[in-house]
Design an enzyme around this catalytic site. Structure first.
Site, PDB file in Angstrom:
ATOM      1  N   HIS A  34       0.951  -1.185   0.017  1.00  0.00           N
ATOM      2  CA  HIS A  34      -0.113   0.072  -0.115  1.00  0.00           C
ATOM      3  C   HIS A  34       0.878   1.310  -0.009  1.00  0.00           C
ATOM      4  O   HIS A  34       2.063   0.902   0.129  1.00  0.00           O
ATOM      5  CB  HIS A  34      -1.162   0.015   1.197  1.00  0.00           C
ATOM      6  N   HIS A  49       5.686   6.431  -0.797  1.00  0.00           N
ATOM      7  CA  HIS A  49       6.661   5.097  -0.931  1.00  0.00           C
ATOM      8  C   HIS A  49       5.579   4.053  -0.576  1.00  0.00           C
ATOM      9  O   HIS A  49       4.749   4.302  -0.050  1.00  0.00           O
ATOM     10  CB  HIS A  49       7.827   5.306   0.025  1.00  0.00           C
TER      11      HIS A  49
HETATM   12  O1  3AM Z   1       3.247   2.314   4.884  1.00  0.00           O
HETATM   13  P1  3AM Z   1       4.718   2.165   5.607  1.00  0.00           P
HETATM   14  O2  3AM Z   1       5.177   0.747   5.414  1.00  0.00           O
HETATM   15  O3  3AM Z   1       5.436   3.345   5.354  1.00  0.00           O
HETATM   16  O4  3AM Z   1       5.544   1.792   9.164  1.00  0.00           O
HETATM   17  C1  3AM Z   1       4.081   1.787   9.312  1.00  0.00           C
HETATM   18  C2  3AM Z   1       3.419   1.709   8.017  1.00  0.00           C
HETATM   19  O5  3AM Z   1       3.947   2.668   7.048  1.00  0.00           O
HETATM   20  C3  3AM Z   1       3.598   3.175   9.653  1.00  0.00           C
HETATM   21  O6  3AM Z   1       2.123   3.145   9.154  1.00  0.00           O
HETATM   22  C4  3AM Z   1       2.120   2.476   8.169  1.00  0.00           C
HETATM   23  C5  3AM Z   1       1.065   1.370   8.387  1.00  0.00           C
HETATM   24  O7  3AM Z   1       1.224   0.503   9.548  1.00  0.00           O
HETATM   25  N1  3AM Z   1       3.565   3.382  11.194  1.00  0.00           N
HETATM   26  C6  3AM Z   1       3.532   2.481  12.100  1.00  0.00           C
HETATM   27  N2  3AM Z   1       3.818   2.941  13.109  1.00  0.00           N
HETATM   28  C7  3AM Z   1       3.637   4.517  13.090  1.00  0.00           C
HETATM   29  C8  3AM Z   1       4.031   5.676  13.697  1.00  0.00           C
HETATM   30  N3  3AM Z   1       3.939   5.720  14.990  1.00  0.00           N
HETATM   31  C9  3AM Z   1       3.772   4.533  11.631  1.00  0.00           C
HETATM   32  N4  3AM Z   1       3.858   5.634  10.983  1.00  0.00           N
HETATM   33  C10 3AM Z   1       4.108   6.894  11.719  1.00  0.00           C
HETATM   34  N5  3AM Z   1       4.203   6.884  13.123  1.00  0.00           N
END
Ligand code: 3AM
Length: 186
Positions: free
Chosen positions: A40, A124
């Site tokens: 995603h 990304h």
């Molecule tokens: O879409 P990506 O993979 O970049 O890393 C987590 C994931 O990112 C991010 O939210 C997305 C869905 O889980 N994520 C997890 N904890 C987070 C936080 N505390 C976070 N992003 C910002 N702050």
């Protein structure tokens, strides 16, 4: 006790784009590659909220309108350090319409009382996460530097619930906006 929901807003990806990304995966020690269901593009991480707040979020997202736009995959990158990577990702461009949509969502979330996102938006698609040491990240980045896909049209975004599991997170789509059933309320 109120159940807490761990939420984020993201774009789902067309099947051919996901297939393309899955085809790139491999050859990096220590990488925990994302599965098809996990791919995603995050527009806004929300975090843990109670059900009442989740209802507010749903209503706020429902009110967002945007003009459809096209994006394509472009290049690959790394969060963290080349010797201690946290995440490998595929880039998506152009950034402007994505940032614009992310900003609309951000404004809506702040309006209903969520804390403002402090981090800069970097569009990304996460491909792999790392826990321990890794190797060959440099080779992966070099090999995918020229990554490119045919453009696809973004017409909708999705509210996801994240279930943290030992095997990795499970991302459950809860609702997609604009809601197809409410395109025309006349
Ligand atoms: O879409 P990506 O993979 O970049 O890393 C987590 C994931 O990112 C991010 O939210 C997305 C869905 O889980 N994520 C997890 N904890 C987070 C936080 N505390 C976070 N992003 C910002 N702050």
């Amino acid at each position: 006790v109120d159940a807490m929901l761990r939420l984020f807003v993201a774009l789902q990806l067309p099947p051919e784009v996901r297939a393309r990304l899955i085809g790139l995966m491999g050859g990096v020690n220590g990488a925990r590659w994302q599965t098809d269901d996990q791919l995603h593009l995050t527009l806004r991480f929300i975090g843990e909220v109670d059900e009442a707040r989740a209802e507010d979020i749903d209503s706020a997202l429902r009110a967002i309108a945007f003009a459809p736009f096209q994006v394509s995959l472009q290049g690959a990158g790394l969060f963290g350090d080349i010797r201690k990577p946290r995440m490998l990702w595929a880039g998506v461009s152009p950034e402007a319409p994505l940032a614009h949509l992310a900003q609309k969502i951000e404004t809506a979330m702040v309006r209903i009382g969520l804390p403002a996102e402090q981090r800069k938006f970097t569009p990304h698609v996460t491909l792999a996460r790392f826990k321990g040491p890794s190797g060959r990240v440099d080779r992966f980045l070099a090999a995918n530097d020229q990554l490119w896909s045919a453009p696809w049209t973004v017409e909708r975004f999705t509210l996801f619930r994240s279930h943290l599991a030992h095997s990795g997170a499970i991302y459950e789509p809860l609702a997609t906006y604009p809601d197809e059933d409410h395109d025309d309320e006349s």
